[in-house]
Scaffold this motif. Structure first.
Motif: not given
Length: 91
Positions: A4-18
Motif C-alpha cells: 500500500d505504500t506509494t512510490t515517488a516517481s519523477a514528475p511528468t513534463p506536464a507537472e513541471r512549470p515552464a
C-alpha cells in the motif's frame, strides 16, 4: 500480499512549470522562482553544460557566475556575466 505504500516517481513534463526566460538562484531577486527549483535544472552555455550558473537570461544571451572566491561588502559572491548562447532544460 499487497503493497500500500506509494512510490515517488519523477514528475511528468506536464507537472513541471515552464522554464522562465530570466531566472536567479538568489531568493531576494525578483527573478527567483521556487517552483522551478523543486526540479533539477540544467544550463547549456555555448553547447557546454555548466554547473556554476547563478543567474541566466535566455533572450539577452548571458549567464552570471561567481568570480572566484571574491565577496562584495555584504558577503555575497561577486558575479561576472558571460555572453553567448544559453539553453535551459529540465534533467
Amino acid at each position: 500480499m499487497t503493497d500500500d505504500t506509494t512510490t515517488a516517481s519523477a514528475p511528468t513534463p506536464a507537472e513541471r512549470p515552464a522554464l522562465p526566460d530570466h531566472l536567479s538562484t538568489d531568493a531576494r531577486s525578483p527573478h527567483y522562482n521556487a517552483k522551478v527549483f523543486e526540479h533539477d535544472i540544467g544550463i547549456r552555455f555555448n553547447d557546454k553544460e555548466r554547473f556554476d550558473v547563478e543567474e541566466y537570461c535566455i533572450s539577452e544571451g548571458w549567464i552570471a557566475v561567481a568570480a572566484g572566491k571574491a565577496k562584495d561588502r555584504r558577503g555575497q559572491p561577486l558575479k561576472i556575466k558571460l555572453k553567448g548562447r544559453v539553453e535551459a532544460f529540465y534533467r
